[in-house]
Design an enzyme around this catalytic site. Structure first.
Site, PDB file in Angstrom:
ATOM      1  N   VAL A  80       2.944  38.493  72.821  1.00 55.07           N
ATOM      2  CA  VAL A  80       3.420  38.592  74.199  1.00 55.07           C
ATOM      3  C   VAL A  80       4.962  38.639  74.236  1.00 55.07           C
ATOM      4  O   VAL A  80       5.564  39.347  75.061  1.00 55.07           O
ATOM      5  CB  VAL A  80       2.815  37.454  75.053  1.00 55.07           C
ATOM      6  CG1 VAL A  80       3.387  36.113  74.764  1.00 55.07           C
ATOM      7  CG2 VAL A  80       2.911  37.768  76.519  1.00 55.07           C
ATOM      8  N   ASP A  81       5.603  37.957  73.322  1.00 49.13           N
ATOM      9  CA  ASP A  81       7.061  37.951  73.201  1.00 49.13           C
ATOM     10  C   ASP A  81       7.588  39.381  72.967  1.00 49.13           C
ATOM     11  O   ASP A  81       8.510  39.848  73.650  1.00 49.13           O
ATOM     12  CB  ASP A  81       7.428  37.041  72.012  1.00 49.13           C
ATOM     13  CG  ASP A  81       8.885  36.635  71.971  1.00 49.13           C
ATOM     14  OD1 ASP A  81       9.619  36.967  72.923  1.00 49.13           O
ATOM     15  OD2 ASP A  81       9.287  35.985  70.989  1.00 49.13           O
TER      16      ASP A  81
HETATM   17  P1  ADP Z   1       1.909  32.335  70.180  1.00 50.05           P
HETATM   18  O1  ADP Z   1       2.850  32.709  69.070  1.00 50.05           O
HETATM   19  O2  ADP Z   1       2.494  31.289  71.124  1.00 50.05           O
HETATM   20  O3  ADP Z   1       0.549  32.003  69.696  1.00 50.05           O
HETATM   21  P2  ADP Z   1       1.179  35.096  70.883  1.00 50.05           P
HETATM   22  O4  ADP Z   1       2.015  36.058  71.620  1.00 50.05           O
HETATM   23  O5  ADP Z   1       0.902  35.383  69.443  1.00 50.05           O
HETATM   24  O6  ADP Z   1       1.848  33.651  71.101  1.00 50.05           O
HETATM   25  O7  ADP Z   1      -0.212  34.945  71.611  1.00 50.05           O
HETATM   26  C1  ADP Z   1      -0.389  34.271  72.822  1.00 50.05           C
HETATM   27  C2  ADP Z   1      -1.456  34.956  73.631  1.00 50.05           C
HETATM   28  O8  ADP Z   1      -0.890  36.063  74.323  1.00 50.05           O
HETATM   29  C3  ADP Z   1      -2.616  35.539  72.829  1.00 50.05           C
HETATM   30  O9  ADP Z   1      -3.820  35.135  73.458  1.00 50.05           O
HETATM   31  C4  ADP Z   1      -2.421  37.048  72.944  1.00 50.05           C
HETATM   32  O10 ADP Z   1      -3.657  37.735  72.943  1.00 50.05           O
HETATM   33  C5  ADP Z   1      -1.770  37.159  74.293  1.00 50.05           C
HETATM   34  N1  ADP Z   1      -0.999  38.371  74.608  1.00 50.05           N
HETATM   35  C6  ADP Z   1      -0.381  39.249  73.774  1.00 50.05           C
HETATM   36  N2  ADP Z   1       0.227  40.216  74.483  1.00 50.05           N
HETATM   37  C7  ADP Z   1       0.000  39.947  75.802  1.00 50.05           C
HETATM   38  C8  ADP Z   1       0.346  40.569  77.044  1.00 50.05           C
HETATM   39  N3  ADP Z   1       1.077  41.694  77.088  1.00 50.05           N
HETATM   40  N4  ADP Z   1      -0.089  39.998  78.200  1.00 50.05           N
HETATM   41  C9  ADP Z   1      -0.824  38.863  78.189  1.00 50.05           C
HETATM   42  N5  ADP Z   1      -1.174  38.234  77.062  1.00 50.05           N
HETATM   43  C10 ADP Z   1      -0.780  38.763  75.883  1.00 50.05           C
END
Ligand code: ADP
Length: 183
Positions: free
Chosen positions: A41-42
């Site tokens: 998501v980042d």
């Molecule tokens: P962390 O490193 O905190 O675990 P991640 O980004 O790897 O964060 O994952 C957190 C959640 O965000 C996961 O469930 C992933 O599927 C989800 N995710 C990834 N991209 C998006 C997006 N564009 N919108 C919403 N959720 C997302």
């Protein structure tokens, strides 16, 4: 998919979707402590939001958090080209499949401090992703339960938001979240 709940006059929406498309005052980024972007998501937030977000993150590193944003804390930047007004960056714990009281406390703080920051900035709506449930591999049910605890405590003790959303990337994650709210 979408489900709406009302808790003490606050609308709580649990839905599937892409958080970068949410039109709210602030979307929350599951950042890493460097604040320099990453995967999941980042990565989506920085690539769609544009370089203004990274510029502000760099300023935060140069001023208040030279060593990086500690786990459980939250900071706010512009949302660049995204439809939301702001991005609140928080860092959840790295679980690697494990769970403990301490990890729970850190994750609770990530949710609660994001909500408090929104309150301090006079924001009315916020959208969270599934913080720490992706690359950081915290048990999904535990994350959902901890998120629920934090938002219910916030609504109880310092209610200031009109709407809190959880935006899940898959139907499976949506169902896990719904189950924790039905308990
Ligand atoms: P962390 O490193 O905190 O675990 P991640 O980004 O790897 O964060 O994952 C957190 C959640 O965000 C996961 O469930 C992933 O599927 C989800 N995710 C990834 N991209 C998006 C997006 N564009 N919108 C919403 N959720 C997302």
């Amino acid at each position: 998919m979408e489900k709406q709940l009302i808790i003490n006059n606050t609308k709580v929406i649990i839905k599937t979707g892409d958080i970068t498309e949410e039109n709210v005052d602030a979307i929350v980024n599951a950042a890493n402590s460097s604040l320099m972007g990453g995967g999941g998501v980042d990565g989506a937030i920085h690539s769609k939001g544009g370089k203004q977000i990274l510029e502000e993150c760099k300023k935060i590193r140069e001023t208040i958090y030279p060593e990086g944003l500690p786990t459980g804390k939250a900071v706010i930047t512009t949302a660049g080209n995204l439809p939301s007004k702001y991005v609140i960056h928080t860092v959840g714990p790295i679980c690697n499949g494990k769970w403990s009281k301490n990890l729970e406390k850190q994750l609770y703080s990530a949710f609660y401090n994001s909500l408090e920051l929104a309150k301090r900035e006079n924001l009315k709506s916020i959208a969270f992703p599934f913080v720490s449930a992706g690359a950081y591999r915290c048990p999904k049910e535990k994350v959902a339960t901890t998120a629920k605890k934090a938002i219910i405590d916030f609504i109880k003790y310092e209610n200031s938001l009109d709407e809190i959303r959880f935006v899940l990337f898959s139907e499976e994650d949506f169902n896990i979240f719904i189950k924790s709210f039905e308990r």
